[in-house]
Design a protein around this motif. Structure first.
Motif, PDB file in Angstrom:
ATOM      1  N   THR A  75      46.495  26.270  66.852  1.00  0.00           N
ATOM      2  CA  THR A  75      46.288  26.782  65.487  1.00  0.00           C
ATOM      3  C   THR A  75      45.034  26.146  64.883  1.00  0.00           C
ATOM      4  OG1 THR A  75      48.673  26.837  65.332  1.00  0.00           O
ATOM      5  CG2 THR A  75      47.487  27.154  63.283  1.00  0.00           C
ATOM      6  N   ALA A  76      44.864  24.836  65.128  1.00  0.00           N
ATOM      7  CA  ALA A  76      43.675  24.134  64.594  1.00  0.00           C
ATOM      8  C   ALA A  76      42.414  24.763  65.184  1.00  0.00           C
ATOM      9  CB  ALA A  76      43.743  22.648  64.946  1.00  0.00           C
ATOM     10  N   ALA A  77      42.443  25.074  66.488  1.00  0.00           N
ATOM     11  CA  ALA A  77      41.263  25.672  67.138  1.00  0.00           C
ATOM     12  C   ALA A  77      40.930  27.011  66.482  1.00  0.00           C
ATOM     13  CB  ALA A  77      41.526  25.845  68.627  1.00  0.00           C
ATOM     14  N   ALA A  78      41.960  27.803  66.203  1.00  0.00           N
ATOM     15  CA  ALA A  78      41.735  29.122  65.587  1.00  0.00           C
ATOM     16  C   ALA A  78      41.151  28.956  64.182  1.00  0.00           C
ATOM     17  CB  ALA A  78      43.051  29.901  65.562  1.00  0.00           C
ATOM     18  N   THR A  79      41.708  28.012  63.416  1.00  0.00           N
ATOM     19  CA  THR A  79      41.218  27.769  62.042  1.00  0.00           C
ATOM     20  C   THR A  79      39.745  27.370  62.061  1.00  0.00           C
ATOM     21  OG1 THR A  79      43.405  26.977  61.431  1.00  0.00           O
ATOM     22  CG2 THR A  79      41.595  26.333  59.971  1.00  0.00           C
ATOM     23  N   LEU A  80      39.400  26.431  62.946  1.00  0.00           N
ATOM     24  CA  LEU A  80      38.021  25.928  62.993  1.00  0.00           C
ATOM     25  C   LEU A  80      37.067  27.039  63.416  1.00  0.00           C
ATOM     26  CD1 LEU A  80      38.895  22.488  64.599  1.00  0.00           C
ATOM     27  CD2 LEU A  80      37.779  22.798  62.366  1.00  0.00           C
ATOM     28  N   ASP A  81      37.507  27.803  64.395  1.00  0.00           N
ATOM     29  CA  ASP A  81      36.696  28.899  64.897  1.00  0.00           C
ATOM     30  C   ASP A  81      36.402  29.909  63.788  1.00  0.00           C
ATOM     31  OD1 ASP A  81      35.519  29.918  67.298  1.00  0.00           O
ATOM     32  OD2 ASP A  81      36.899  31.628  67.035  1.00  0.00           O
ATOM     33  N   GLN A  82      37.461  30.225  63.043  1.00  0.00           N
ATOM     34  CA  GLN A  82      37.338  31.185  61.937  1.00  0.00           C
ATOM     35  C   GLN A  82      36.356  30.692  60.875  1.00  0.00           C
ATOM     36  OE1 GLN A  82      41.024  31.758  59.823  1.00  0.00           O
ATOM     37  NE2 GLN A  82      41.407  33.603  61.046  1.00  0.00           N
ATOM     38  N   LEU A  83      36.325  29.355  60.683  1.00  0.00           N
ATOM     39  CA  LEU A  83      35.447  28.781  59.667  1.00  0.00           C
ATOM     40  C   LEU A  83      34.028  28.553  60.188  1.00  0.00           C
ATOM     41  CD1 LEU A  83      37.943  26.227  58.099  1.00  0.00           C
ATOM     42  CD2 LEU A  83      37.036  28.293  57.017  1.00  0.00           C
ATOM     43  N   GLY A  84      33.806  28.920  61.443  1.00  0.00           N
ATOM     44  CA  GLY A  84      32.450  28.824  61.991  1.00  0.00           C
ATOM     45  C   GLY A  84      32.130  27.499  62.649  1.00  0.00           C
ATOM     46  N   HIS A  85      33.163  26.708  62.980  1.00  0.00           N
ATOM     47  CA  HIS A  85      32.923  25.469  63.727  1.00  0.00           C
ATOM     48  C   HIS A  85      33.192  25.769  65.210  1.00  0.00           C
ATOM     49  CE1 HIS A  85      33.050  22.680  60.183  1.00  0.00           C
ATOM     50  NE2 HIS A  85      33.771  23.686  59.684  1.00  0.00           N
ATOM     51  N   PRO A  86      32.162  25.809  66.050  1.00  0.00           N
ATOM     52  CA  PRO A  86      32.424  26.065  67.470  1.00  0.00           C
ATOM     53  C   PRO A  86      33.378  25.010  68.039  1.00  0.00           C
ATOM     54  CG  PRO A  86      30.076  26.163  66.993  1.00  0.00           C
ATOM     55  CD  PRO A  86      30.742  25.633  65.754  1.00  0.00           C
ATOM     56  N   VAL A  87      34.353  25.469  68.834  1.00  0.00           N
ATOM     57  CA  VAL A  87      35.395  24.575  69.356  1.00  0.00           C
ATOM     58  C   VAL A  87      35.295  24.521  70.873  1.00  0.00           C
ATOM     59  CG1 VAL A  87      37.896  24.313  69.627  1.00  0.00           C
ATOM     60  CG2 VAL A  87      36.955  25.079  67.436  1.00  0.00           C
ATOM     61  N   HIS A  88      35.368  23.312  71.393  1.00  0.00           N
ATOM     62  CA  HIS A  88      35.385  23.139  72.853  1.00  0.00           C
ATOM     63  C   HIS A  88      36.782  22.699  73.272  1.00  0.00           C
ATOM     64  CE1 HIS A  88      34.381  21.774  76.871  1.00  0.00           C
ATOM     65  NE2 HIS A  88      34.921  20.590  76.577  1.00  0.00           N
ATOM     66  N   ALA A  89      37.400  23.436  74.190  1.00  0.00           N
ATOM     67  CA  ALA A  89      38.721  23.029  74.680  1.00  0.00           C
ATOM     68  C   ALA A  89      38.523  22.085  75.863  1.00  0.00           C
ATOM     69  CB  ALA A  89      39.512  24.259  75.106  1.00  0.00           C
ATOM     70  N   GLY A  90      39.147  20.915  75.811  1.00  0.00           N
ATOM     71  CA  GLY A  90      38.969  19.903  76.855  1.00  0.00           C
ATOM     72  C   GLY A  90      39.429  20.406  78.212  1.00  0.00           C
ATOM     73  N   THR A  91      38.613  20.180  79.228  1.00  0.00           N
ATOM     74  CA  THR A  91      39.001  20.545  80.599  1.00  0.00           C
ATOM     75  C   THR A  91      39.972  19.471  81.114  1.00  0.00           C
ATOM     76  OG1 THR A  91      37.230  19.224  81.542  1.00  0.00           O
ATOM     77  CG2 THR A  91      36.702  21.535  81.009  1.00  0.00           C
ATOM     78  N   LYS A 101      47.008  14.608  76.823  1.00  0.00           N
ATOM     79  CA  LYS A 101      47.520  15.819  77.461  1.00  0.00           C
ATOM     80  C   LYS A 101      46.551  16.995  77.255  1.00  0.00           C
ATOM     81  CE  LYS A 101      50.611  18.781  79.007  1.00  0.00           C
ATOM     82  NZ  LYS A 101      50.564  19.041  80.435  1.00  0.00           N
ATOM     83  N   ALA A 102      46.023  17.085  76.014  1.00  0.00           N
ATOM     84  CA  ALA A 102      45.104  18.183  75.693  1.00  0.00           C
ATOM     85  C   ALA A 102      44.251  17.759  74.509  1.00  0.00           C
ATOM     86  CB  ALA A 102      45.896  19.440  75.326  1.00  0.00           C
ATOM     87  N   PHE A 103      43.064  18.348  74.393  1.00  0.00           N
ATOM     88  CA  PHE A 103      42.246  18.080  73.192  1.00  0.00           C
ATOM     89  C   PHE A 103      41.281  19.219  72.949  1.00  0.00           C
ATOM     90  CE2 PHE A 103      39.070  16.663  76.233  1.00  0.00           C
ATOM     91  CZ  PHE A 103      37.849  16.866  75.595  1.00  0.00           C
ATOM     92  N   ILE A 104      40.802  19.284  71.707  1.00  0.00           N
ATOM     93  CA  ILE A 104      39.664  20.156  71.391  1.00  0.00           C
ATOM     94  C   ILE A 104      38.597  19.301  70.715  1.00  0.00           C
ATOM     95  CG2 ILE A 104      40.985  22.312  71.186  1.00  0.00           C
ATOM     96  CD1 ILE A 104      40.813  21.982  68.107  1.00  0.00           C
ATOM     97  N   GLY A 105      37.343  19.694  70.873  1.00  0.00           N
ATOM     98  CA  GLY A 105      36.238  18.997  70.225  1.00  0.00           C
ATOM     99  C   GLY A 105      35.515  19.944  69.290  1.00  0.00           C
ATOM    100  N   PHE A 106      35.039  19.410  68.174  1.00  0.00           N
ATOM    101  CA  PHE A 106      34.253  20.218  67.230  1.00  0.00           C
ATOM    102  C   PHE A 106      33.416  19.263  66.382  1.00  0.00           C
ATOM    103  CE2 PHE A 106      36.322  19.280  63.162  1.00  0.00           C
ATOM    104  CZ  PHE A 106      37.504  18.694  63.583  1.00  0.00           C
ATOM    105  N   LYS A 107      32.570  19.834  65.540  1.00  0.00           N
ATOM    106  CA  LYS A 107      31.778  18.992  64.637  1.00  0.00           C
ATOM    107  C   LYS A 107      32.194  19.234  63.204  1.00  0.00           C
ATOM    108  CE  LYS A 107      27.846  18.362  67.588  1.00  0.00           C
ATOM    109  NZ  LYS A 107      26.561  18.910  68.001  1.00  0.00           N
ATOM    110  N   ASP A 108      32.275  18.159  62.417  1.00  0.00           N
ATOM    111  CA  ASP A 108      32.557  18.324  60.980  1.00  0.00           C
ATOM    112  C   ASP A 108      31.268  18.828  60.317  1.00  0.00           C
ATOM    113  OD1 ASP A 108      30.876  16.184  60.423  1.00  0.00           O
ATOM    114  OD2 ASP A 108      32.406  14.934  59.483  1.00  0.00           O
ATOM    115  N   PRO A 109      31.283  19.125  59.011  1.00  0.00           N
ATOM    116  CA  PRO A 109      30.081  19.745  58.412  1.00  0.00           C
ATOM    117  C   PRO A 109      28.828  18.868  58.497  1.00  0.00           C
ATOM    118  CG  PRO A 109      31.985  20.091  56.996  1.00  0.00           C
ATOM    119  CD  PRO A 109      32.433  19.137  58.077  1.00  0.00           C
TER     120      PRO A 109
END
Ligand SMILES: O=C/C=C/C(C(=O)O)=C(/O)C(=O)O
Ligand SMILES: [Fe+2]
Length: 280
Positions: A75-91, A101-109
């Motif tokens: 859900t966090a990934a979808a929210t960030l994506d919608q707000l224009g923050h590119p999201v990287h899903a951890g391999t 177990k899992a992570f996503i990376g993004f940049k704050d403003p």
């Protein structure tokens, strides 16, 4: 809303892992959890690590926050994506490097590199450091901001942070009962401003003042006391110029519903009630 549960780790690139290890163990008082080739995992509590130094550019600085589960992460990934923050899903291999177990990376403003993580690994062994700095845990980070009000909106409206106090326009924000987990600090660009560990007592702060001074570690602020959280503190410089803080006695916010952020002036007495002057 993205619900941050806790601070999980910081990851810092460094050009000299040996120096980083020496500082972390002999000065800061962390325990080496694991050393694997190009990375050094350091412990400050029950977790497998809360600080990771890796061979790389010191400008590579990342802060990880824990979220509840993979559903919340998606859900966090979808929210960030919608707000224009590119999201990287951890391999899988990136997750293994972070012991999650899992992570996503993004940049704050501002451009700070942030990771949201699920199920960070704990250790079956208690934290036991060779230098007794009295550390009781990894507590908060300062993040640089190029626009304090914009970034406060990001952390409090997109994420669940709440402002505990402000110094000028600078927000000290909590994600749980502890006075702050994220402190914003004005700066020219992204990066970690400082990393805080709590210690057990005032004695630990003062003992470290003498110990670190003896080791020629630059002390940049304190010993002192913050009027905001009430904490007694000491700030000092580590590898690649990063500032670390010990503090003790940070307030807890007792009533989430009724707490109103206090406004402090942007002046030295708002930073230290004892008169210590910040030299960085
Ligand atoms: O300069 C103000 C610092 C405030 C505090 C506090 O109230 O504890 C910090 O820890 C901080 O932001 O470093
Ligand atoms: Fe701090």
């Amino acid at each position: 809303m993205i619900e941050l549960k806790d601070l999980s780790y910081v990851r810092f690139g460094t050009s000299n892992l040996e120096d980083a290890e020496s500082f972390a163990t002999k000065c800061l008082g962390l325990q080496v959890g694991e050393q694997s080739g190009k990375a050094l995992y350091l412990r400050s509590d029950d977790r497998a690590h809360t600080l990771c130094y890796f061979e790389g550019d010191p400008a590579e600085q990342t802060v990880g926050f824990e979220v509840e589960d993979e559903g919340k992460l998606n859900t966090a990934a979808a929210t960030l994506d919608q707000l224009g923050h590119p999201v990287h899903a951890g391999t899988p291999s990136e997750c293994a490097l972070r012991k999650v177990k899992a992570f996503i990376g993004f940049k704050d403003p501002t451009g700070n590199h942030v990771e949201l993580v699920v199920r960070p690994e704990r250790s079956g062994r208690r934290y036991f450091a060779s230098r007794d700095a009295g550390i009781t845990g990894f507590s908060h980070v300062g993040l640089f901001t190029t626009d304090p009000m914009r970034d406060e909106r990001f952390w409090t409206q997109v994420c669940n942070a709440r402002v505990s106090d402000r110094i000028g326009d600078i927000a000290l924000m909590r994600v749980n009962a502890i006075h702050h987990t994220i402190a914003l600090a004005p700066g020219p660009g992204p990066g970690v401003h400082h990393v805080n560990h709590q210690v057990e007592s005032n004695d630990d702060v003062l003992r470290s003042y003498y110990h670190l001074s003896g080791q020629r570690v630059p002390i940049v602020f304190g010993p002192g006391r913050h009027p905001t959280s009430g904490a007694r503190f000491l700030y000092f410089r580590g590898p690649d110029g990063m500032v670390f803080e010990y503090s003790v006695g940070v307030d807890e916010i007792e009533d989430e519903e009724t707490h109103r952020p206090r406004q402090f002036g942007f002046e030295p007495s708002s930073l230290c009630m004892w008169g210590s002057k910040r030299s960085w």
